[in-house]
Design a protein around this motif. Structure first.
Motif, mmCIF file in Angstrom:
data_model
loop_
_atom_site.group_PDB
_atom_site.id
_atom_site.type_symbol
_atom_site.label_atom_id
_atom_site.label_comp_id
_atom_site.label_asym_id
_atom_site.label_seq_id
_atom_site.Cartn_x
_atom_site.Cartn_y
_atom_site.Cartn_z
ATOM 1 N N LEU A 121 21.241 50.594 48.352
ATOM 2 C CA LEU A 121 20.849 51.403 47.684
ATOM 3 C C LEU A 121 20.613 50.784 46.259
ATOM 4 C CD1 LEU A 121 20.714 53.422 44.785
ATOM 5 C CD2 LEU A 121 18.706 53.405 46.097
ATOM 6 N N CYS A 122 21.897 50.255 46.091
ATOM 7 C CA CYS A 122 22.495 49.881 44.759
ATOM 8 C C CYS A 122 22.207 47.734 44.770
ATOM 9 C CB CYS A 122 24.463 49.221 44.880
ATOM 10 S SG CYS A 122 25.049 50.931 44.951
ATOM 11 N N ALA A 123 22.304 47.220 46.480
ATOM 12 C CA ALA A 123 22.118 45.678 46.606
ATOM 13 C C ALA A 123 20.458 45.953 46.005
ATOM 14 C CB ALA A 123 22.101 45.404 48.168
ATOM 15 N N PHE A 124 19.718 46.960 46.185
ATOM 16 C CA PHE A 124 18.088 46.979 46.374
ATOM 17 C C PHE A 124 18.333 47.080 44.340
ATOM 18 C CE2 PHE A 124 14.472 49.009 45.061
ATOM 19 C CZ PHE A 124 12.847 49.003 46.016
ATOM 20 N N VAL A 125 18.371 47.595 43.921
ATOM 21 C CA VAL A 125 18.681 47.702 42.525
ATOM 22 C C VAL A 125 18.979 46.079 41.977
ATOM 23 C CG1 VAL A 125 19.950 48.351 40.888
ATOM 24 C CG2 VAL A 125 18.919 49.966 42.357
ATOM 25 N N ALA A 126 20.062 45.405 42.851
ATOM 26 C CA ALA A 126 20.659 44.162 42.289
ATOM 27 C C ALA A 126 19.391 43.338 42.055
ATOM 28 C CB ALA A 126 22.023 44.398 43.345
ATOM 29 N N LEU A 127 19.163 42.719 43.794
ATOM 30 C CA LEU A 127 18.075 42.162 43.929
ATOM 31 C C LEU A 127 16.682 42.670 42.814
ATOM 32 C CD1 LEU A 127 18.072 42.641 47.819
ATOM 33 C CD2 LEU A 127 18.941 40.209 46.934
ATOM 34 N N LEU A 139 24.766 54.916 41.912
ATOM 35 C CA LEU A 139 25.249 56.029 42.958
ATOM 36 C C LEU A 139 24.499 56.542 44.516
ATOM 37 C CD1 LEU A 139 28.181 58.019 41.475
ATOM 38 C CD2 LEU A 139 28.730 56.028 42.092
ATOM 39 N N GLY A 140 24.853 56.282 45.540
ATOM 40 C CA GLY A 140 23.621 57.209 46.838
ATOM 41 C C GLY A 140 23.269 56.253 46.906
ATOM 42 N N ASN A 141 23.197 55.897 49.180
ATOM 43 C CA ASN A 141 22.129 54.848 49.580
ATOM 44 C C ASN A 141 21.385 55.673 49.759
ATOM 45 O OD1 ASN A 141 22.732 53.078 50.893
ATOM 46 N ND2 ASN A 141 24.222 53.954 52.607
ATOM 47 N N MET A 142 20.783 54.614 51.318
ATOM 48 C CA MET A 142 19.411 55.343 50.745
ATOM 49 C C MET A 142 19.093 53.997 52.316
ATOM 50 S SD MET A 142 16.979 51.948 49.819
ATOM 51 C CE MET A 142 16.882 50.102 50.009
ATOM 52 N N SER A 143 17.999 54.978 53.375
ATOM 53 C CA SER A 143 17.708 53.985 54.294
ATOM 54 C C SER A 143 16.372 52.940 54.886
ATOM 55 C CB SER A 143 17.393 55.216 55.805
ATOM 56 O OG SER A 143 16.379 56.004 55.147
ATOM 57 N N ILE A 144 16.204 52.447 55.625
ATOM 58 C CA ILE A 144 14.888 51.353 55.852
ATOM 59 C C ILE A 144 13.789 52.200 55.387
ATOM 60 C CG2 ILE A 144 14.860 51.881 57.913
ATOM 61 C CD1 ILE A 144 14.906 48.578 55.991
ATOM 62 N N SER A 201 19.831 59.603 50.194
ATOM 63 C CA SER A 201 21.205 60.104 50.841
ATOM 64 C C SER A 201 22.343 60.847 49.515
ATOM 65 C CB SER A 201 21.973 59.562 51.709
ATOM 66 O OG SER A 201 22.832 57.863 51.698
ATOM 67 N N LYS A 202 22.492 61.553 49.693
ATOM 68 C CA LYS A 202 23.546 62.254 48.426
ATOM 69 C C LYS A 202 24.591 61.757 48.843
ATOM 70 C CE LYS A 202 24.910 66.856 50.077
ATOM 71 N NZ LYS A 202 25.051 68.178 49.614
ATOM 72 N N VAL A 203 25.370 61.632 47.209
ATOM 73 C CA VAL A 203 26.803 61.005 46.918
ATOM 74 C C VAL A 203 28.011 62.012 47.734
ATOM 75 C CG1 VAL A 203 28.632 60.736 45.722
ATOM 76 C CG2 VAL A 203 25.814 59.817 45.141
ATOM 77 N N PRO A 204 28.502 61.991 48.996
ATOM 78 C CA PRO A 204 29.622 62.655 49.561
ATOM 79 C C PRO A 204 31.648 62.539 48.438
ATOM 80 C CG PRO A 204 29.893 60.460 50.231
ATOM 81 C CD PRO A 204 28.674 60.571 49.362
ATOM 82 N N GLU A 205 31.576 63.991 48.076
ATOM 83 C CA GLU A 205 32.773 64.233 47.342
ATOM 84 C C GLU A 205 32.125 63.654 45.956
ATOM 85 O OE1 GLU A 205 35.509 65.713 48.153
ATOM 86 O OE2 GLU A 205 35.708 65.276 50.270
ATOM 87 N N LEU A 206 31.448 64.106 45.111
ATOM 88 C CA LEU A 206 31.106 63.788 43.780
ATOM 89 C C LEU A 206 31.889 64.606 43.026
ATOM 90 C CD1 LEU A 206 28.588 63.288 42.700
ATOM 91 C CD2 LEU A 206 28.044 65.707 42.127
ATOM 92 N N ALA A 207 32.917 65.247 42.877
ATOM 93 C CA ALA A 207 34.162 65.129 41.964
ATOM 94 C C ALA A 207 34.608 63.501 41.804
ATOM 95 C CB ALA A 207 34.327 66.496 41.720
ATOM 96 N N ASN A 208 35.420 63.856 43.145
ATOM 97 C CA ASN A 208 36.130 62.503 43.370
ATOM 98 C C ASN A 208 35.174 61.325 42.847
ATOM 99 O OD1 ASN A 208 37.946 63.462 44.097
ATOM 100 N ND2 ASN A 208 38.063 63.942 46.138
ATOM 101 N N THR A 209 34.072 61.057 42.821
ATOM 102 C CA THR A 209 33.680 60.428 42.887
ATOM 103 C C THR A 209 33.445 59.908 41.474
ATOM 104 O OG1 THR A 209 32.407 59.796 45.327
ATOM 105 C CG2 THR A 209 31.670 58.535 43.599
ATOM 106 N N LEU A 210 32.829 61.063 40.446
ATOM 107 C CA LEU A 210 32.574 60.976 39.616
ATOM 108 C C LEU A 210 34.227 61.198 38.701
ATOM 109 C CD1 LEU A 210 30.225 63.667 38.679
ATOM 110 C CD2 LEU A 210 29.970 61.377 38.928
ATOM 111 N N GLN A 211 35.388 61.232 39.010
ATOM 112 C CA GLN A 211 36.719 60.693 38.907
ATOM 113 C C GLN A 211 36.914 59.232 38.530
ATOM 114 O OE1 GLN A 211 38.754 63.085 37.124
ATOM 115 N NE2 GLN A 211 39.357 61.259 35.919
ATOM 116 N N VAL A 212 36.548 58.468 39.800
ATOM 117 C CA VAL A 212 37.014 57.269 40.153
ATOM 118 C C VAL A 212 35.650 56.515 38.668
ATOM 119 C CG1 VAL A 212 36.345 55.481 41.250
ATOM 120 C CG2 VAL A 212 37.660 57.231 41.924
ATOM 121 N N CYS A 213 34.910 56.874 38.227
ATOM 122 C CA CYS A 213 33.623 56.183 37.607
ATOM 123 C C CYS A 213 33.927 56.507 36.671
ATOM 124 C CB CYS A 213 32.560 56.654 37.788
ATOM 125 S SG CYS A 213 31.484 56.662 39.278
#
Length: 695
Positions: free
Chosen positions: A603-609, A625-630, A635-647
């Motif tokens: 998903l991020c690579a698509f945004v970057a392109l 954040l997040g990802n996508m299929s072909i 797909s949702k973000v796993p461990e959202l709380a931990n991920t936001l803390q790192v952000c």
């Protein structure tokens, strides 16, 4: 207030503390040829070299050398000393003595460390005066006798069973025993002397008293050296110092204070450290002011409940053994070596990693640490770091440390400041103890300003936050609240305190980024969350895509291939101006925190392109954040709380989330979620528009 004058530090010391100081070069000179603790040497130097006259000092040095040569017991000369005691009938020795109760004869028996004597009877009054004889032993000056006529055995009394056991008694007798320490301390005299020094001068006095030359160190290093003394002045203080070899981490606990004990190698038992249920005697924590563990990697209890009892003691100063709860005041110090660079350790693991496996991921154990001293900021010891100037006799310094344990300055903070919202009760206790300890060292007379307290408070908050930062890595969101601060009671201004080695706050910088540059947070192949930066450039070409930064990771490359194919198929949905036939796309994946390659990049690579093609940057300080299929499924973000803390730690102010993650917001602490400007997307195209700020 102290007024500057032209008197030298040595002159000031001689006037303020006459008879309580010694030239440290004398200690160093004799220490190099005598394997005795510093406090043993300086006890003798204080007696025979307390003068300014060089001739008298030289004469005193020779006398001390003579005493050490004649009376200090070296293990290889033990038999010669025993012979002297026997032939002369009486002889003075310097040795380390440990006593044990012999229940068969109802007497205390001494064991001499270097003289290799056993079963020497110790008078009961010595045991009552110096209880440390029963735990680990203490260095003493002893007048020894030899009784040729003394029976070699004690019989049981006449009521004992026939053939009762006989107890061997040594013919060597203790005529007089004097521990090598001061008999008393005049604290008012000490306080009056302290008033004659400015803060910086007093810091120099303390450092010279432990053998360091302060002119060779930066101010921050001086504070670290002072922090090593806090466990000696503060009851139940838990300190951790990990760093390179050769920085003198264990020196103060082994050589400087006769009131601390160093457990080399870390091997011990619950009975030895806490309480011996068989003998009903308290262990080291009840007999010593400070118990230090050298080489934390080797800490090992033979008892399976050892670490649990240690955690209990570190938290409350008490522990339960059998039917009783015992209290003790000993501080706990953990020192050891870090074999990797701190930068690598922070990125790939945590700063408590050198601890043994039984502790390395025990967040409850490390949460008991009041301060983490950054040993990597202290230089390795060199000859010029050792002072030749005057400092306190080590015995005098040790008694000052011991007397200050009876006082507390933990409530000083509330006079001027209050704590920020991120500090929980354990954090507050830890910071209070550090502040109290530093005030005892720097301002024992109780005279200090608001600025003085603020300086100490910031240092205390930093050390506790260093603990909390590592707990966050070990225990996750339970320890998310690491942004320590304090508020001024008068101005209500809030001051935040950071730790120098945590450089992640600048990973996502302020201001507008370049087109094609996107930040995300995901799990690397080490299993740790980290920040990744995608840097994309569009150059003239024929439609090729080139990727660097993911090595040969097949899953990561497949994920990026998904982004490229989706970009080719759906570019017109973003903008009709995007053309790939005349352009080449160069993408680099940067692992900003060394957590290893991630495959959650489509998903991020698509945004970057899309951003690079449109020459339009992602919104300032945004993390996608997040990802996508072909097929474009999000797909949702796993461990959202931990991920936001790192952000947040990385500096993100805006978050782009898949709508499917909205349900997980309840797992995020409200004060953490409130720190972001959050947008939600429902499709890859929606993510591009919102990331680039396209209406």
């Amino acid at each position: 207030m102290f007024e500057e004058n032209s008197k030298s530090m040595n002159t000031l010391l001689q006037e303020a503390f006459a008879g309580k100081i010694v030239r440290k070069d004398l200690t160093k000179k004799i220490k190099e040829g005598a394997n005795v603790p510093v406090y043993v040497l300086e006890y003798l130097l204080g007696i025979y070299c307390a003068t300014d006259d060089e001739a008298s000092i030289e004469e005193g040095v020779q006398r001390v050398k003579g005493i050490l040569a004649d009376n200090f017991v070296r293990p290889d000369e033990a038999e010669k000393i025993k012979s002297k005691i026997r032939e002369m009938g009486s002889y003075t020795v310097i040795d380390k003595v440990e006593a044990k109760l012999d229940p068969d004869s109802d007497t205390y028996r001494a064991v001499f460390s270097n003289l290799n004597l056993k079963n020497v009877i110790v008078a009961d009054f010595y045991i009552k005066q110096y209880e440390k004889l029963l735990s680990g032993g203490i260095w003493c000056i002893l007048r020894m006798n030899y009784n040729r006529l003394e029976s070699r055995y004690d019989e049981y009394d006449s009521d004992a069973p026939k053939g009762g056991k006989k107890n061997k008694v040594s013919p060597f007798e203790i005529e007089e025993l004097t521990p090598i320490q001061l008999p008393h301390m005049d604290m008012q005299e000490f306080f009056d002397g302290r008033k004659q020094f400015a803060k910086e001068e007093w810091i120099d006095v303390l450092l010279r008293s432990i053998g360091m030359e302060p002119t060779q160190f930066e101010n921050r290093t001086k504070w670290h050296l002072l922090a090593r003394m806090i466990p000696l002045v503060e009851n139940n203080y838990n300190l951790c110092e990990l760093g390179p070899r050769g920085t003198g981490k264990s020196h103060i606990y082994k050589e400087i204070s006769p009131n601390s004990i160093l457990i080399s190698g870390g091997q011990t038992t619950v009975a030895n450290l806490f309480y011996n249920m068989a003998n009903r005697t308290i262990g080291l924590v009840g007999m010593w002011d400070c118990v230090a563990f050298d080489e934390v990697a080797g800490i090992n209890f033979k008892d399976k409940d050892g670490i649990q009892i240690m955690k209990d003691f570190m938290a409350s100063g008490s522990f339960a053994r059998g039917k009783e709860e015992k209290n003790a005041n000993a501080s706990m110090v953990f020192v050891g070596n870090i074999n990797q660079s701190v930068d690598v350790l922070i990125k790939t693991s945590h700063l408590f990693e050198p601890f043994p496996a039984a502790m390395a991921y025990d967040s409850a154990f490390f949460d008991r640490m009041h301060y983490y001293l950054p040993g990597w900021e202290i230089p390795k010891m060199r000859p010029e770091f050792l002072t030749n100037e005057y400092g306190f006799i080590t015995d005098y310094l040790a008694e000052f440390f011991r007397e200050m344990r009876k006082r507390s300055y933990g409530d000083t903070i509330e006079r001027y400041f209050r704590f920020g919202g991120d500090l929980n009760q354990r954090d507050v206790i830890a910071v209070r103890k550090t502040v109290s300890g530093m005030i005892k060292l720097l301002y024992p007379h109780g005279e200090f300003s608001k600025e003085d307290v603020a300086e100490i408070l910031e240092y205390a908050l930093e050390g506790r936050r260093r603990v909390k930062e590592q707990l966050k890595k070990i225990g996750g969101m339970e320890f998310y609240d690491v942004h320590f601060s304090y508020l001024d009671n008068e101005t209500f201004e809030e001051h935040f305190v950071s730790v120098p080695e945590q450089g992640s706050g600048k990973l996502i910088p302020e201001g507008q980024g370049k087109p094609g540059h996107v930040y995300t947070v995901s799990y690397g192949d080490t299993g740790m969350l980290g920040v990744f930066k995608l840097e994309t450039e569009v150059v003239g070409g024929n439609g090729k895509f080139e990727v660097t930064g993911v090595g040969y990771d097949r899953e990561a490359r497949e994920n990026l291939k998904t982004a490229q194919n989706y970009f080719k198929a759906n570019k017109k949905l973003i903008s009709g101006s995007i053309s790939i036939d005349t352009s080449n796309f160069l993408m680099h994946i940067a692992d900003c925190q060394g957590v290893g390659t991630t495959s959650e990049l489509a998903l991020c690579a698509f945004v970057a392109l899309c951003g690079a093609s449109l020459r339009k940057p992602v919104q300032s300080q945004m993390c996608v954040l997040g990802n996508m299929s072909i097929g474009g499924t999000i797909s949702k973000v796993p461990e959202l709380a931990n991920t936001l803390q790192v952000c947040f730690d990385a500096g993100a102010k805006k978050i782009l989330l898949p709508l499917s993650s909205a349900a997980d917001i309840a797992t995020v602490p409200s004060d953490l979620f409130a720190k972001f400007q959050t947008s939600f997307y429902t499709s890859p195209e929606d993510a591009v528009f919102k990331a680039l700020g396209i209406e």
